[in-house]
Design an enzyme around this catalytic site. Structure first.
Site, mmCIF file in Angstrom:
data_model
loop_
_atom_site.group_PDB
_atom_site.id
_atom_site.type_symbol
_atom_site.label_atom_id
_atom_site.label_comp_id
_atom_site.label_asym_id
_atom_site.label_seq_id
_atom_site.Cartn_x
_atom_site.Cartn_y
_atom_site.Cartn_z
ATOM 1 N N HIS A 190 44.047 69.807 33.424
ATOM 2 C CA HIS A 190 44.079 68.811 32.342
ATOM 3 C C HIS A 190 42.729 68.120 32.178
ATOM 4 O O HIS A 190 42.219 67.958 31.070
ATOM 5 C CB HIS A 190 45.141 67.750 32.626
ATOM 6 C CG HIS A 190 46.538 68.203 32.367
ATOM 7 N ND1 HIS A 190 46.964 68.649 31.133
ATOM 8 C CD2 HIS A 190 47.622 68.278 33.181
ATOM 9 C CE1 HIS A 190 48.239 68.980 31.192
ATOM 10 N NE2 HIS A 190 48.668 68.760 32.420
ATOM 11 N N CYS A 503 44.118 83.370 21.626
ATOM 12 C CA CYS A 503 44.180 81.916 21.467
ATOM 13 C C CYS A 503 44.244 81.168 22.797
ATOM 14 O O CYS A 503 44.615 80.003 22.834
ATOM 15 C CB CYS A 503 45.365 81.522 20.589
ATOM 16 S SG CYS A 503 46.953 82.113 21.190
#
Length: 572
Positions: A190, A503
């Site tokens: 993150h 992606c």
């Protein structure tokens, strides 16, 4: 003392500043008996509400500055605060055992943390970190102690920490926080993903920065090479000031490419697109010269709310995105809930391994009312631009055929109602399951395109959770097995005259780009801030020259050999 520490380059750039050591404070909580239960419950309720207010503010701030996908973690934290098992458990301790709210919070949260950490499943272990983070915030309000916010830093610093939580990273002020380095983490953690969105130089996974660096030490963070230098010499400072200036100049050169097409040195065109989570994210796509949207994550329409979005709400969101992209391709992924994304109002049963469980297309095919509502909204929006539909987590041809049949049924219904629908909507699938990649030749006959979702494809192929520090070394984008799967998918698609995009994080990786170009990838979809560096890199590469180079890389033995070959040949 002078030290040179190596880690993982998480976000490009160079930072030179004094160290700010960010350590979590240890607060001893004592158990006390209470006589006024209602007052204690009120105190707990107030602390929970203040925590929710903070998290909503952080979520909104993150969504505005970094996009909805980066704000997703805070929606998960808000769900923890609304979890009746946790909240009722704390209230039960206060009411039944007449203990203070602080100790009741500690006992219940510790119980949940221990329970999740003891599980074999890595996703459930990550939930322990969420509960710990949220409980710390609530405790701070109960006892009136600041929870270690980095938002108040008001001088130029480099943050040194064991790790940074999403809350920490979202609050970093670029004016003062020039970079950060952590003991743990990887390129897909993150904090790393957020640092790239904020364009703050970062090095993660060093294992020893908190041990080797003291508060106030002068520190250089080289987010390009993955190096941290503690108490550098004058010569090192001078050299890195020059490197920083060169990087800033490079960014100015990239900015000139905003309106330019993405072409290689030998004139081949490659589409550089962006990944988004909300209509607001289109701003960043346009500002960085994106040629399309390769992944619109629609699940953010469903999150941080207490009921499903209506067909009209969804229609307006999809319509806004395709209109603003003005004819450029917009690939919209249908609902991908489950795994690391939950919706409280669906009340799905807990699973031991949700990443391999009831999620994405599996959920949609069972809960068809949800799926059909979304498909109707997508079909209605298709007349406003170049909209493409993509189904996630497809494992079998039967799933694909069923999804397409449902979509056709909804299209027929709309047409019978007199509603306009485009007659040229392309339909594709995410290739993120190894079996789908291996059988790509079968799927290629029944889709218009593939989009390779490398974040999941890599972790499923290598059997390694990308968020698990102990096995993060196995998360290897350049592993020959991964490259061979990508090659297989591209060849299968091209043999049927279909196009292939990517992606995942790999699509914007400077080491991967020459390999993917050589393998014939048609579309690269990445974070908006990666588009211009990628466009600049493409200008220096020849697609024809890279074809034999990529095939040579497929024959190497290890990911390290592949990485070294690319760096030696194209990233000198």
């Amino acid at each position: 003392m002078h030290h040179k520490i190596t880690g993982i380059a998480a976000s490009s750039g160079v930072a030179i500043a004094k160290a700010f050591i960010h350590l979590e404070p240890n607060v001893d909580i004592e158990k006390t008996s209470i006589t006024d239960v209602s007052t204690e419950i009120e105190k707990l309720t107030a602390a929970l509400e203040k925590s929710k207010e903070e998290l909503r503010a952080i979520k909104d701030q993150t969504e505005a500055s970094m996009g909805a996908d980066k704000a997703e973690i805070f929606a998960a934290h808000l769900l923890v605060l609304d979890d009746p098992e946790l909240v009722d458990g704390i209230k039960g301790k206060i009411e039944n055992e007449q203990m203070n709210a602080e100790y009741a919070l500690k006992e219940v949260s510790d119980m949940f943390v221990s329970m999740f950490e003891s599980m074999d499943n890595e996703y459930m272990k990550e939930r322990a970190a969420d509960i710990r983070d949220v409980s710390k915030r609530v405790l701070g309000h109960l006892i009136g102690v600041e929870t270690g916010s980095l938002a108040t830093i008001a001088e130029e610093t480099v943050i040194i920490a064991e790790d940074l939580t999403p809350s920490d990273t979202a609050q970093l002020n670029k004016q003062f926080v020039k970079g950060f380095a952590t003991d743990i983490g990887g390129r897909t953690s993150h904090s790393a993903i957020m640092s790239r969105s904020l364009e703050i130089p970062a090095v993660v996974g060093t294992k020893e920065v908190t041990e080797k660096i003291q508060h106030g030490d002068m520190v250089i963070v080289d987010g390009i090479e993955g190096i941290v230098i503690v108490n550098p010499t004058e010569e090192e400072v001078k050299a890195y000031e020059e490197k920083r200036a060169a990087f800033e100049k490079q960014k100015q050169e990239w900015a000139k490419l905003v309106g330019e097409p993405s072409t290689t040195k030998d004139g081949a065109h490659v589409e550089l697109a962006a990944n988004i989570g909300t209509p607001k994210d289109v701003d960043g796509v346009l500002a960085n010269g994106g040629e399309g949207i390769g992944l619109y994550r629609t699940e953010f329409l469903y999150m941080d709310r207490d009921q499903l979005p209506t067909e009209e709400e969804q229609f307006e969101a999809y319509k806004e995105v395709v209109q603003r992209m003005d004819g450029k391709p917009v690939v919209i992924r249908t609902l991908d809930i489950g795994g690391d994304k939950e919706l409280s109002y669906l009340q799905l049963p807990k699973e031991l391994n949700p990443f391999l469980g009831f999620r994405a297309i599996r959920l949609c095919l069972e809960k068809q009312d949800i799926f059909r509502t979304q498909l109707r909204a997508l079909l209605r929006a298709s007349t406003y631009g170049n909209l493409k539909v993509m189904f996630p987590m497809i494992a079998t041809l039967e799933e694909l055929r069923q999804a397409k049949a449902i979509m056709q049924e909804e299209k027929d219904k709309l047409l019978s109602e007199g509603v306009d629908v485009s007659d040229s909507i392309e339909v594709g699938i995410m290739v993120e399951i190894p079996s789908t990649a291996v059988a790509a030749n079968l799927f290629a006959k029944e889709v218009d395109f593939f989009s390779i979702g490398t974040n999941d494809l890599i972790q499923y192929t290598m059997a390694a959770d990308r968020m698990n520090e102990r096995v993060s070394y196995l998360y290897q984008p350049y592993h020959p097995a991964i490259l061979r799967l990508v090659d297989m998918v591209i060849k299968a698609a091209h043999s049927e005259g279909k196009w292939v995009g990517m992606c995942g994080e790999m699509a914007g990786d400077e080491v991967a780009i020459p390999l993917l170009l050589g393998l014939g990838l048609d579309e690269f979809s990445m974070s908006a801030t990666s588009i211009l560096p990628a466009r600049s890199q493409l200008l220096k590469l020849s697609k024809e020259e890279l074809k034999p180079f990529a095939q040579k890389a497929l024959m190497l033995d290890t990911a390290e050999e592949v990485e070294q070959l690319v760096k030696k040949t194209y990233l000198k």
